[in-house]
Scaffold this active site. Structure first.
Site, PDB file in Angstrom:
ATOM      1  N   THR A  18       0.543  -3.761 -20.371  1.00 29.63           N
ATOM      2  CA  THR A  18      -0.142  -2.586 -20.928  1.00 29.63           C
ATOM      3  C   THR A  18      -1.219  -3.019 -21.917  1.00 29.63           C
ATOM      4  O   THR A  18      -2.317  -2.451 -21.937  1.00 29.63           O
ATOM      5  CB  THR A  18       0.867  -1.656 -21.634  1.00 29.63           C
ATOM      6  N   ALA A  19      -0.927  -4.029 -22.748  1.00 31.93           N
ATOM      7  CA  ALA A  19      -1.909  -4.461 -23.755  1.00 31.93           C
ATOM      8  C   ALA A  19      -3.178  -4.975 -23.080  1.00 31.93           C
ATOM      9  O   ALA A  19      -4.296  -4.608 -23.475  1.00 31.93           O
ATOM     10  CB  ALA A  19      -1.308  -5.544 -24.647  1.00 31.93           C
ATOM     11  N   LYS A  82       5.928  14.504 -25.674  1.00 28.94           N
ATOM     12  CA  LYS A  82       6.874  14.110 -26.728  1.00 28.94           C
ATOM     13  C   LYS A  82       6.488  14.814 -28.025  1.00 28.94           C
ATOM     14  O   LYS A  82       5.383  14.589 -28.539  1.00 28.94           O
ATOM     15  CB  LYS A  82       6.797  12.579 -26.886  1.00 28.94           C
ATOM     16  N   VAL A 189      -1.984 -19.485 -15.930  1.00 29.76           N
ATOM     17  CA  VAL A 189      -2.728 -20.413 -16.791  1.00 29.76           C
ATOM     18  C   VAL A 189      -1.815 -21.589 -17.126  1.00 29.76           C
ATOM     19  O   VAL A 189      -0.744 -21.398 -17.715  1.00 29.76           O
ATOM     20  CB  VAL A 189      -3.205 -19.711 -18.087  1.00 29.76           C
ATOM     21  N   THR A 348       5.950   2.274 -31.887  1.00 28.46           N
ATOM     22  CA  THR A 348       4.636   2.074 -32.497  1.00 28.46           C
ATOM     23  C   THR A 348       3.800   0.975 -31.827  1.00 28.46           C
ATOM     24  O   THR A 348       2.647   0.763 -32.223  1.00 28.46           O
ATOM     25  CB  THR A 348       4.810   1.675 -33.976  1.00 28.46           C
TER      26      THR A 348
HETATM   27  C1  LIG Z   1      12.975  -3.239 -25.707  1.00 29.29           C
HETATM   28  C2  LIG Z   1      11.561  -2.825 -25.926  1.00 29.29           C
HETATM   29  C3  LIG Z   1      11.224  -1.481 -26.023  1.00 29.29           C
HETATM   30  C4  LIG Z   1       9.919  -1.085 -26.263  1.00 29.29           C
HETATM   31  N1  LIG Z   1       9.616   0.236 -26.420  1.00 29.29           N
HETATM   32  C5  LIG Z   1       8.363   0.601 -26.742  1.00 29.29           C
HETATM   33  C6  LIG Z   1       8.007   1.962 -26.916  1.00 29.29           C
HETATM   34  O1  LIG Z   1       8.815   2.871 -26.772  1.00 29.29           O
HETATM   35  N2  LIG Z   1       6.729   2.253 -27.241  1.00 29.29           N
HETATM   36  C7  LIG Z   1       5.778   1.295 -27.389  1.00 29.29           C
HETATM   37  O2  LIG Z   1       4.626   1.610 -27.720  1.00 29.29           O
HETATM   38  N3  LIG Z   1       6.078  -0.003 -27.167  1.00 29.29           N
HETATM   39  C8  LIG Z   1       7.318  -0.368 -26.859  1.00 29.29           C
HETATM   40  N4  LIG Z   1       7.610  -1.672 -26.630  1.00 29.29           N
HETATM   41  C9  LIG Z   1       6.522  -2.653 -26.657  1.00 29.29           C
HETATM   42  C10 LIG Z   1       5.758  -2.603 -25.348  1.00 29.29           C
HETATM   43  O3  LIG Z   1       6.633  -2.867 -24.278  1.00 29.29           O
HETATM   44  C11 LIG Z   1       4.634  -3.626 -25.349  1.00 29.29           C
HETATM   45  O4  LIG Z   1       3.893  -3.508 -26.528  1.00 29.29           O
HETATM   46  C12 LIG Z   1       3.699  -3.370 -24.198  1.00 29.29           C
HETATM   47  O5  LIG Z   1       4.388  -3.332 -22.995  1.00 29.29           O
HETATM   48  C13 LIG Z   1       2.617  -4.416 -24.135  1.00 29.29           C
HETATM   49  O6  LIG Z   1       3.142  -5.645 -23.704  1.00 29.29           O
HETATM   50  P1  LIG Z   1       2.131  -6.822 -23.455  1.00 29.29           P
HETATM   51  O7  LIG Z   1       1.082  -6.360 -22.514  1.00 29.29           O
HETATM   52  O8  LIG Z   1       1.700  -7.356 -24.763  1.00 29.29           O
HETATM   53  O9  LIG Z   1       3.025  -7.954 -22.790  1.00 29.29           O
HETATM   54  P2  LIG Z   1       3.633  -8.085 -21.300  1.00 29.29           P
HETATM   55  O10 LIG Z   1       3.929  -6.784 -20.670  1.00 29.29           O
HETATM   56  O11 LIG Z   1       4.757  -9.069 -21.429  1.00 29.29           O
HETATM   57  O12 LIG Z   1       2.458  -8.757 -20.464  1.00 29.29           O
HETATM   58  C14 LIG Z   1       2.157 -10.128 -20.579  1.00 29.29           C
HETATM   59  C15 LIG Z   1       1.157 -10.493 -19.490  1.00 29.29           C
HETATM   60  O13 LIG Z   1       0.733 -11.830 -19.682  1.00 29.29           O
HETATM   61  C16 LIG Z   1       0.811 -12.539 -18.448  1.00 29.29           C
HETATM   62  N5  LIG Z   1       1.004 -13.967 -18.729  1.00 29.29           N
HETATM   63  C17 LIG Z   1       1.844 -14.531 -19.649  1.00 29.29           C
HETATM   64  N6  LIG Z   1       1.734 -15.875 -19.595  1.00 29.29           N
HETATM   65  C18 LIG Z   1       0.787 -16.149 -18.649  1.00 29.29           C
HETATM   66  C19 LIG Z   1       0.212 -17.336 -18.120  1.00 29.29           C
HETATM   67  N7  LIG Z   1       0.580 -18.569 -18.559  1.00 29.29           N
HETATM   68  N8  LIG Z   1      -0.702 -17.219 -17.125  1.00 29.29           N
HETATM   69  C20 LIG Z   1      -1.104 -16.020 -16.667  1.00 29.29           C
HETATM   70  N9  LIG Z   1      -0.585 -14.852 -17.115  1.00 29.29           N
HETATM   71  C21 LIG Z   1       0.333 -14.927 -18.102  1.00 29.29           C
HETATM   72  C22 LIG Z   1       1.977 -11.881 -17.738  1.00 29.29           C
HETATM   73  O14 LIG Z   1       1.916 -12.119 -16.352  1.00 29.29           O
HETATM   74  C23 LIG Z   1       1.720 -10.416 -18.076  1.00 29.29           C
HETATM   75  O15 LIG Z   1       0.745  -9.877 -17.207  1.00 29.29           O
HETATM   76  C24 LIG Z   1       8.904  -2.076 -26.374  1.00 29.29           C
HETATM   77  C25 LIG Z   1       9.228  -3.428 -26.231  1.00 29.29           C
HETATM   78  C26 LIG Z   1      10.535  -3.805 -26.028  1.00 29.29           C
HETATM   79  C27 LIG Z   1      10.859  -5.273 -25.916  1.00 29.29           C
END
Ligand SMILES: Cc1cc2nc3c(=O)[nH]c(=O)nc-3n(C[C@H](O)[C@H](O)[C@H](O)COP(=O)(O)OP(=O)(O)OC[C@H]3O[C@@H](n4cnc5c(N)ncnc54)[C@H](O)[C@@H]3O)c2cc1C
Length: 504
Positions: A18-19, A82, A189, A348
């Site tokens: 999502t980020a 919500k 990567v 958050t």
């Molecule tokens: C239990 C739990 C509950 C949550 N509940 C909420 C909520 O209710 N509300 C809210 O706002 N947030 C919540 N969050 C947080 C939310 O899930 C994250 O902030 C959000 O999903 C963003 O995640 P991200 O994109 O940073 O990481 P990720 O979804 O982990 O994505 C990481 C990406 O990086 C890629 N990647 C990693 N390493 C490599 C590499 N070496 N080479 C190529 N690609 C790579 C992966 O393939 C993936 O595409 C929760 C988190 C947890 C753990």
């Protein structure tokens, strides 16, 4: 934005969670027209975390900025509205076993002043009603399973967030980003190439390709591939403040009626979320692995959900709670779990993602894509992390649940910030909470009404009532009027499910 701004730059985003896709869409919406190219690299083999299903009201402005309306994205993500979060079981003080944390709305100006006023006098020992649920329209809408979208003739907009399927939201944003011209590359990567000055030069993939960029955005999740591993920015752990480091998630069938609130219920070693989507309920138990095993947590959650004999699979997750020292360092910006995470009790994280990207865009536009505002940006994000952490810590410190070591250790935890100590001290001294929060300059993290709701919602009041005459105080606000106002206002809102079925 400066209309003459042009920038011939290549932004490389690592991570398609999502980020990553929020960053890609927002940056494309703001910067593609000034000549910036965006590439997003992700590894399907690593995958995304796939949780994160509740938002704050901020998310609406994200969709507004990328030009996407609710009728487009909500059905695609099984999303619901919500009104806020209900906290069950956090306090055992009689009458305060459950309370609702609403989102702010302008209409609260008609009812909430009575709570601010009463809470000061209740802390002076005068017997007036201070349960926050009575004073907020959003609490009534959630109780009645109503949507926060009013009928056309109702003149007040209501603050609201969303619930959604995190995987579907990721796919939706990926399609939008790609349609806008974001280049999408799948690959892992393996190495990060560095320039001689210490900046990142390129990402080297497992298929032998190399991606060169000017600005790198680390959205690689808890892996922190760029900010933590390549650039070695230290991580500041919050584990002394917040014990939870694990979660287990299990979906259950759709709730009837369709709720319009998140429910957070205490468990033996943490708490469980209940997030209603249109096709299922998302459930999870956030717990401390120091206090219980993954197996114990799964059994406790299955028992709560009545799914002990069900074959529905559970997902176990680890959480790294804290933040990096610098979120923007050299030519790299960390966004999402790579920059840090505070446990999801107030949902958050995506709010943070959005603010980080927006702050970065603003800082670059102000400085014509230089690092002039980098220190100020990092300081602001760090203060925000700390401000939100303190509010989450307050839940544990104020809780009166004490049936396990976990809860007893939480309420005795000495690792609380001076800021939080000051807020609680001011509350007990019957200070005006608005002044306390404004003097501490923390109102942009959690505003006074949120502090008022948590402190009064947990029933943090002196037990002893005063014997001074109480009539003037008790009658300053007519609570029958407040009840009537909220009840009649709620008639302008429709049943949540009926509304979603009709419009989406
Ligand atoms: C239990 C739990 C509950 C949550 N509940 C909420 C909520 O209710 N509300 C809210 O706002 N947030 C919540 N969050 C947080 C939310 O899930 C994250 O902030 C959000 O999903 C963003 O995640 P991200 O994109 O940073 O990481 P990720 O979804 O982990 O994505 C990481 C990406 O990086 C890629 N990647 C990693 N390493 C490599 C590499 N070496 N080479 C190529 N690609 C790579 C992966 O393939 C993936 O595409 C929760 C988190 C947890 C753990």
């Amino acid at each position: 934005m400066n209309t003459t701004l042009t920038a011939n730059k290549h932004i490389v985003i690592l991570g398609g969670g999502t980020a990553g896709w929020m960053a890609a869409n927002l940056m494309a919406a703001k910067w593609q027209k000034i000549g910036i190219q965006i590439t997003l690299v992700e590894s399907p083999a690593i995958g995304t975390i796939g949780v994160g299903e509740g938002s704050t009201p901020q998310l609406k402005s994200f969709f507004d900025q990328i030009g996407v309306e609710e009728h487009e994205w909500m059905p695609a993500c099984n999303a619901t509205y919500k009104n806020g979060i209900r906290f069950n079981g956090w306090s055992s003080r009689p009458g305060f076993e459950s309370y609702f944390h609403p989102f702010a709305s302008r209409i609260d100006a008609f009812s909430a002043p009575a709570l601010f006023y009463n809470s000061i006098h209740r802390r002076k020992g005068i017997n007036v009603d201070c349960h926050p649920d009575r004073f907020y329209l959003s609490a009534k809408l959630a109780e009645q399973h109503k949507t926060p979208i009013p009928d056309h003739n109702f003149p007040f907009p209501i603050g609201y967030g969303y619930h959604f399927d995190a995987n579907l939201l990721g796919q939706f944003l990926a399609n939008k980003g790609i349609a806008k011209g974001v280049k999408h590359i799948q690959g892992k990567v393996l190495n990060v190439g560095m320039q001689t000055n210490g900046d990142i030069a390129n990402l080297q993939l497992d298929d032998g390709n190399t991606i060169i960029g000017d600005i790198f955005v680390d959205c690689s999740g808890f892996n922190g591939v760029l900010i933590q591993k390549a650039l070695k920015v230290p991580f500041v752990s919050f584990k002394d403040n917040l014990f939870n480091d694990s979660a287990v998630a299990i979906p259950s069938p759709t709730s009837q009626p369709l709720r319009s609130q998140t429910i957070s219920t205490t468990m033996k070693y943490g708490w469980a979320w209940d997030i209603p989507l249109t096709n299922r309920v998302g459930n999870g138990y956030v717990y401390s692995s120091q206090h219980c095993t993954a197996e114990q947590a799964e059994i406790e959650l299955r028992t709560k959900l009545n799914l002990l004999d069900s074959e529905v699979a559970a997902r176990h997750l680890k959480m790294k709670v804290g933040r990096v020292e610098k979120h923007w360092y050299r030519n790299c910006l960390a966004v999402g779990l790579s920059q840090g995470f505070i446990e999801p009790l107030e949902a958050t994280a995506l709010h943070f993602v959005q603010e980080t990207i927006e702050g970065f865009i603003e800082a670059n536009e102000k400085s014509n894509f230089s690092n002039t505002h980098q220190d100020e940006f990092n300081q602001q994000i760090n203060q925000r992390f700390e401000g939100i952490r303190d509010y989450i810590v307050a839940h544990y410190r104020l809780s009166s649940r004490d049936d396990t070591d976990y809860w007893r250790e939480n309420s005795a935890n000495p690792h609380i910030s001076n800021q939080l100590k000051r807020i609680v001290k001011g509350w007990m001294a019957a200070e005006d909470i608005t002044q306390t929060i404004q003097q501490a300059k923390i109102q942009s993290y959690y505003p006074p009404f949120s502090w008022l709701c948590i402190l009064s919602g947990y029933g943090i009041f002196p037990e002893q009532l005063s014997d001074v005459p109480q009539d003037n105080v008790a009658h300053k606000y007519d609570l029958d009027y407040v009840d009537d106002f909220i009840q009649r206002s709620s008639l302008n809102f429709n049943d949540h499910k009926t509304f979603l079925d009709l419009h989406y």
